[in-house]
Design a protein around this motif. Sequence first.
Motif, PDB file in Angstrom:
ATOM      1  N   ARG A  40       2.339 -17.545  -3.031  1.00  0.00           N
ATOM      2  CA  ARG A  40       1.080 -17.431  -3.759  1.00  0.00           C
ATOM      3  C   ARG A  40       0.202 -16.322  -3.185  1.00  0.00           C
ATOM      4  NH1 ARG A  40      -2.596 -22.610  -5.131  1.00  0.00           N
ATOM      5  NH2 ARG A  40      -0.895 -22.902  -6.592  1.00  0.00           N
ATOM      6  N   TYR A  41       0.249 -16.131  -1.871  1.00  0.00           N
ATOM      7  CA  TYR A  41      -0.725 -15.242  -1.241  1.00  0.00           C
ATOM      8  C   TYR A  41      -0.126 -14.003  -0.584  1.00  0.00           C
ATOM      9  CZ  TYR A  41      -4.221 -18.810  -1.992  1.00  0.00           C
ATOM     10  OH  TYR A  41      -5.080 -19.701  -2.584  1.00  0.00           O
ATOM     11  N   VAL A  42       1.159 -13.813  -0.635  1.00  0.00           N
ATOM     12  CA  VAL A  42       1.732 -12.694   0.117  1.00  0.00           C
ATOM     13  C   VAL A  42       1.218 -11.359  -0.413  1.00  0.00           C
ATOM     14  CG1 VAL A  42       3.840 -12.675  -1.311  1.00  0.00           C
ATOM     15  CG2 VAL A  42       3.867 -11.665   0.959  1.00  0.00           C
ATOM     16  N   ALA A  43       1.103 -11.219  -1.713  1.00  0.00           N
ATOM     17  CA  ALA A  43       0.653  -9.932  -2.258  1.00  0.00           C
ATOM     18  C   ALA A  43      -0.808  -9.679  -1.906  1.00  0.00           C
ATOM     19  CB  ALA A  43       0.853  -9.924  -3.770  1.00  0.00           C
ATOM     20  N   GLN A  44      -1.621 -10.724  -1.946  1.00  0.00           N
ATOM     21  CA  GLN A  44      -3.037 -10.537  -1.627  1.00  0.00           C
ATOM     22  C   GLN A  44      -3.231 -10.142  -0.166  1.00  0.00           C
ATOM     23  OE1 GLN A  44      -6.007 -13.258  -3.070  1.00  0.00           O
ATOM     24  NE2 GLN A  44      -4.616 -14.129  -4.577  1.00  0.00           N
ATOM     25  N   ALA A  79       1.244   5.768  -4.017  1.00  0.00           N
ATOM     26  CA  ALA A  79       1.485   4.326  -3.922  1.00  0.00           C
ATOM     27  C   ALA A  79       1.540   3.649  -5.279  1.00  0.00           C
ATOM     28  CB  ALA A  79       0.388   3.674  -3.079  1.00  0.00           C
ATOM     29  N   ILE A  80       1.150   4.356  -6.313  1.00  0.00           N
ATOM     30  CA  ILE A  80       1.132   3.768  -7.645  1.00  0.00           C
ATOM     31  C   ILE A  80       2.461   4.071  -8.327  1.00  0.00           C
ATOM     32  CG2 ILE A  80       0.014   3.808  -9.898  1.00  0.00           C
ATOM     33  CD1 ILE A  80      -2.544   4.615  -8.434  1.00  0.00           C
ATOM     34  N   ARG A 132     -15.607   0.399 -12.921  1.00  0.00           N
ATOM     35  CA  ARG A 132     -14.542   1.278 -12.453  1.00  0.00           C
ATOM     36  C   ARG A 132     -13.674   0.590 -11.401  1.00  0.00           C
ATOM     37  NH1 ARG A 132     -14.454   6.809 -12.671  1.00  0.00           N
ATOM     38  NH2 ARG A 132     -12.544   6.498 -11.485  1.00  0.00           N
ATOM     39  N   LEU A 133     -14.314  -0.087 -10.485  1.00  0.00           N
ATOM     40  CA  LEU A 133     -13.522  -0.747  -9.442  1.00  0.00           C
ATOM     41  C   LEU A 133     -12.706  -1.896 -10.016  1.00  0.00           C
ATOM     42  CD1 LEU A 133     -15.901  -0.799  -6.347  1.00  0.00           C
ATOM     43  CD2 LEU A 133     -14.226   0.903  -7.017  1.00  0.00           C
ATOM     44  N   THR A 134     -13.276  -2.613 -10.955  1.00  0.00           N
ATOM     45  CA  THR A 134     -12.512  -3.707 -11.573  1.00  0.00           C
ATOM     46  C   THR A 134     -11.285  -3.164 -12.287  1.00  0.00           C
ATOM     47  OG1 THR A 134     -14.560  -4.931 -11.882  1.00  0.00           O
ATOM     48  CG2 THR A 134     -12.669  -5.635 -13.177  1.00  0.00           C
ATOM     49  N   ARG A 135     -11.446  -2.026 -12.918  1.00  0.00           N
ATOM     50  CA  ARG A 135     -10.347  -1.495 -13.728  1.00  0.00           C
ATOM     51  C   ARG A 135      -9.378  -0.643 -12.922  1.00  0.00           C
ATOM     52  NH1 ARG A 135     -13.100   1.899 -17.185  1.00  0.00           N
ATOM     53  NH2 ARG A 135     -12.443   3.707 -15.967  1.00  0.00           N
ATOM     54  N   ASP A 136      -9.881   0.132 -11.971  1.00  0.00           N
ATOM     55  CA  ASP A 136      -9.060   1.200 -11.393  1.00  0.00           C
ATOM     56  C   ASP A 136      -8.619   0.966  -9.954  1.00  0.00           C
ATOM     57  OD1 ASP A 136      -9.296   2.578 -13.747  1.00  0.00           O
ATOM     58  OD2 ASP A 136     -11.089   3.661 -13.106  1.00  0.00           O
ATOM     59  N   LEU A 137      -9.271   0.084  -9.246  1.00  0.00           N
ATOM     60  CA  LEU A 137      -8.892  -0.068  -7.842  1.00  0.00           C
ATOM     61  C   LEU A 137      -7.482  -0.651  -7.773  1.00  0.00           C
ATOM     62  CD1 LEU A 137     -10.508   0.718  -5.389  1.00  0.00           C
ATOM     63  CD2 LEU A 137     -11.168  -1.659  -5.109  1.00  0.00           C
ATOM     64  N   PRO A 138      -6.541   0.084  -7.165  1.00  0.00           N
ATOM     65  CA  PRO A 138      -5.144  -0.384  -7.219  1.00  0.00           C
ATOM     66  C   PRO A 138      -4.917  -1.621  -6.354  1.00  0.00           C
ATOM     67  CG  PRO A 138      -5.327   1.588  -5.875  1.00  0.00           C
ATOM     68  CD  PRO A 138      -6.679   1.381  -6.476  1.00  0.00           C
ATOM     69  N   ARG A 139      -4.011  -2.420  -6.817  1.00  0.00           N
ATOM     70  CA  ARG A 139      -3.556  -3.584  -6.056  1.00  0.00           C
ATOM     71  C   ARG A 139      -2.132  -3.312  -5.616  1.00  0.00           C
ATOM     72  NH1 ARG A 139      -7.243  -4.605  -9.591  1.00  0.00           N
ATOM     73  NH2 ARG A 139      -8.600  -6.444  -9.494  1.00  0.00           N
ATOM     74  N   PHE A 140      -1.839  -3.659  -4.424  1.00  0.00           N
ATOM     75  CA  PHE A 140      -0.529  -3.336  -3.860  1.00  0.00           C
ATOM     76  C   PHE A 140       0.295  -4.604  -3.676  1.00  0.00           C
ATOM     77  CE2 PHE A 140      -3.436  -0.045  -2.463  1.00  0.00           C
ATOM     78  CZ  PHE A 140      -2.787   1.065  -2.951  1.00  0.00           C
ATOM     79  N   HIS A 141       1.579  -4.416  -3.814  1.00  0.00           N
ATOM     80  CA  HIS A 141       2.502  -5.529  -3.621  1.00  0.00           C
ATOM     81  C   HIS A 141       3.580  -5.088  -2.633  1.00  0.00           C
ATOM     82  CE1 HIS A 141       5.245  -8.823  -4.440  1.00  0.00           C
ATOM     83  NE2 HIS A 141       4.263  -9.417  -5.090  1.00  0.00           N
TER      84      HIS A 141
END
Lengths: 221, 210
Positions: free
Chosen positions: A45-49, A130-131, B70-79
């Motif tokens: 549940r939390y690893v990505a966060q 990174a994207i 902008r931050l809600t839409r564009d700030l990337p989230r990483f996995h």
Amino acid sequence: MARPVFRNAGAAQTAAPRIAHLDLDRPLVDAALREPGRFEALYRRYVAQVYSFAYYELGDHHAAEDATARTFLSALTNLSQFEERARPEDGDGASTFKVWLFQIARNGIANERRSSRRHPAVVLDDPAAAIIADPLNVEADAVRRDEAASAWRAVGRLPGDRRRALVLRFVNELSTAEIAGVMGRSEGAVRVLLHRGLRGVARDLVDGADGTDRRRARGGT
Amino acid sequence: MTLLGRDVVEVDALVTDRYLDSLLAAADRRIVPADGPAAEPPRRPWLLSGVRRGLDPEFPDEGVRLASERLTRDLPRFHPSFRFEERLAVRLAEAAASMRLPVAAGGEGASGWTTMPQPIRGLGVDPLDDLGDTAPAGSGPRPLLFGGAVAASALSLAGAAWMVWRRSRPSGSPMARAARAAHAARAAHATRAARASHRPSTSSMRGRPA
């Protein structure tokens, strides 16, 4: 995504909202306490966060992976010490499993910085790499990369506490009370950090090369 | 202390926080697929809270609103990578298993219990290879639980039984067949030589004086 529910008791008490529900992760935590192998559900549940938070703080994928691994191993071995304080009568310092986990991550990241003698200011200068690219829509992907890069740079230029608060709010989607628990600050102080951080980002975006944002900020179309 | 008596920055921060609550909640509603079409976020969400009613309707200012959107839409989230995620899951499973061992022993702690790595064993592998003292490095991650003297006795009995079974059933491999054939040939040759040496020759009898 489930979010904490706040008890809003009017203007006289608006300065100190409390998390008015019990920890949403409580069943999973109880199961992991009975059977450590069940910890995997919390991990998934939390690893990505946690990884995302670590990456924003450290600016390096390998360091973020190390910090993520240490966070979850420490959480697993110390799970019996976790104490939930999510009810209003628990007073200040509300703590759910998520808050506790991010506290561990934050402490681990601070130790990582001390041990590696890294500069506290994180370098966020390469978000485009990174994207993940979308080969089917190159133009939109390029626009998305530019916008992400400008937002990334604006957040990266902020002082540490403001940047950390904004990342926890916008990336990890923690509430103000949860951020206060993670950072060890009062909720009022976190609100001021967020507000000043957003003003700094707004100035950066307006003063930057993004003409569209500048026009929109001035009230244009 | 009333709201108007607060510091201006704290009031602004409080209103910004309410706006962020509405903004992120609206984003959640758009992300989660509902039965119907996703609800659009309110254009002035802070007006719905009641606290801001009667105060400055232009608050939070345009810059803060723009930055928030902008931050809600564009700030990337990483996995993390899938490989890292699965590797860490295995490490956590190992740690969980090691935490489970004292509990499985009935609260007696780790004394009297020995954990040893369980090698990944494929079909057709001679089990005798695993009875050596040296376990291969990097063998199976899952610990195997053995319980003190009972396990040692069981191992001894199993080893003796296996040796008896192994001797009663010679191997069918070509090398073993060749070795057995060579051994049989050597044994037959030795037997014939021994018989020949004990039998008196006719020439010697013929030359013997009467």
